[in-house]
Design an enzyme around this catalytic site. Structure first.
Site, PDB file in Angstrom:
ATOM      1  CG  HIS A  37      -1.792   1.159   1.392  1.00 14.68           C
ATOM      2  ND1 HIS A  37      -3.150   1.108   1.162  1.00 14.68           N
ATOM      3  CD2 HIS A  37      -1.540   2.449   1.769  1.00 14.68           C
ATOM      4  CE1 HIS A  37      -3.682   2.300   1.369  1.00 14.68           C
ATOM      5  NE2 HIS A  37      -2.719   3.130   1.754  1.00 14.68           N
ATOM      6  CD  GLU A  38       1.681   3.731   3.689  1.00 13.92           C
ATOM      7  OE1 GLU A  38       2.056   4.784   3.144  1.00 13.92           O
ATOM      8  OE2 GLU A  38       0.596   3.644   4.297  1.00 13.92           O
ATOM      9  CG  HIS A  89       0.252   5.928  -1.110  1.00 12.68           C
ATOM     10  ND1 HIS A  89      -0.890   6.259  -1.809  1.00 12.68           N
ATOM     11  CD2 HIS A  89      -0.174   5.434   0.079  1.00 12.68           C
ATOM     12  CE1 HIS A  89      -1.950   5.959  -1.076  1.00 12.68           C
ATOM     13  NE2 HIS A  89      -1.546   5.449   0.065  1.00 12.68           N
TER      14      HIS A  89
END
Length: 226
Positions: A22-23, A26
Site C-alpha cells: 500500500h505505502e 503511493h
C-alpha cells in the site's frame, strides 16, 4: 484472549504485505507523476521496516484487538509526497492517493484467485496457506475500504480534496492534522459514549462493515469463489 504462534503466523504476514505494498504504491505513483521525495527517502520499497509505524502498525491495532473493538484499524508511516512537485498537483494527488487502496484490492483479488491453487499445496501446509490467503483477502479489503473514508490524511480525504471545488476542498484539507483524532473519536470514543447512554452510536463501523461485505461478495463472485 489467547493468541498462539499459529495465529500470529497467519495474520502478521498478510498484514505486513498489505501495508508494505500500500505505502510503496503511493511512493511509486508519486515518483512516476513527478515527485521524487519518497523515492529519494527509500520509501518506494518492499522492505516493511521502511513503512512500519510502531504505534500505528503494532500498538494501536493490538489495543483495539484486546479491547474487542468492533472495527480494527491501524496505519503505517505516511509516505512523504510534495504535491507541488507533481505534474498536475490537484489531479495527480488523487492518483497518488488512490494507488494504495487500488493496490490492496489487487492483492485481495490475487489472494482470492490463489484459492484455486490450494489443491496443489502439500497437505501439511494446506491449512496454513489457506488461512494466510483468507486473511490476506480480508485484510486488504478492510484496508482499502477504511482508507477511502473521506477524512484527511486518509486516502479518501486526499481524493476528496483533489476532486471537490476549492471552497470545500480547503476547509477539508485543514482537518489533516486532526484526522487521526477524529477517527479515534468516531470509531472508539463515540461508540463508548453511546454504550453509556444506551444508544448505538457505532455508525462508522456499521458503514465500514456493510461496504466491506459488499466488496467481499463482489470479489468472491469475480474470482469464482462465490
Amino acid at each position: 484472549m489467547n493468541i498462539s504462534l499459529y495465529d500470529v503466523s497467519v495474520w502478521v504476514l498478510p498484514l505486513v504485505i498489505a501495508i508494505t505494498f500500500h505505502e510503496a504504491a503511493h511512493g511509486f505513483v508519486a515518483h512516476r507523476l513527478g515527485d521524487n521525495t519518497a523515492f529519494q527517502l527509500g520509501r518506494v520499497s518492499f522492505n516493511p521496516l521502511r513503512h512500519i509505524d510502531p504505534f500505528g502498525t503494532l500498538i494501536l491495532p493490538g489495543i483495539l484487538l484486546l479491547s474487542h473493538s468492533p472495527f480494527l484499524f491501524g496505519y503505517a508511516k505516511p509516505v512523504p509526497v510534495n504535491f507541488r512537485n507533481l505534474n498536475h498537483p490537484r489531479l495527480d494527488m488523487v492518483w497518488v492517493a488512490l494507488a494504495g487502496p487500488v493496490t490492496n484490492i489487487i492483492l485481495a483479488l490475487a489472494a482470492a484467485f490463489a484459492f484455486h491453487a490450494l489443491p496443489f499445496v502439500p497437505a501439511e501446509a494446506a491449512k496454513w496457506t489457506a488461512d494466510n490467503l483468507k486473511n490476506a483477502f480480508l485484510i486488504n479489503i478492510v484496508l482499502a475500504i477504511f482508507n477511502m473514508l473521506p477524512i484527511p490524511p486518509l486516502d479518501g480525504g486526499r481524493v476528496a480534496v483533489g476532486l471537490l471545488p476549492r471552497f470545500l476542498a480547503y476547509p477539508l484539507s485543514r482537518l489533516e492534522p486532526y484526522g487521526m483524532l477524529i477517527l479515534i473519536g468516531l470509531l472508539i470514543l463515540l461508540p463508548m459514549a453511546g454504550t453509556q447512554l444506551g444508544l448505538n452510536l457505532d455508525v462508522i463501523s456499521a458503514i465500514l462493515r456493510t461496504l466491506t461485505g459488499y466488496v467481499i461478495g463482489a470479489l468472491l463472485f469475480l474470482t469464482g469463489n462465490a
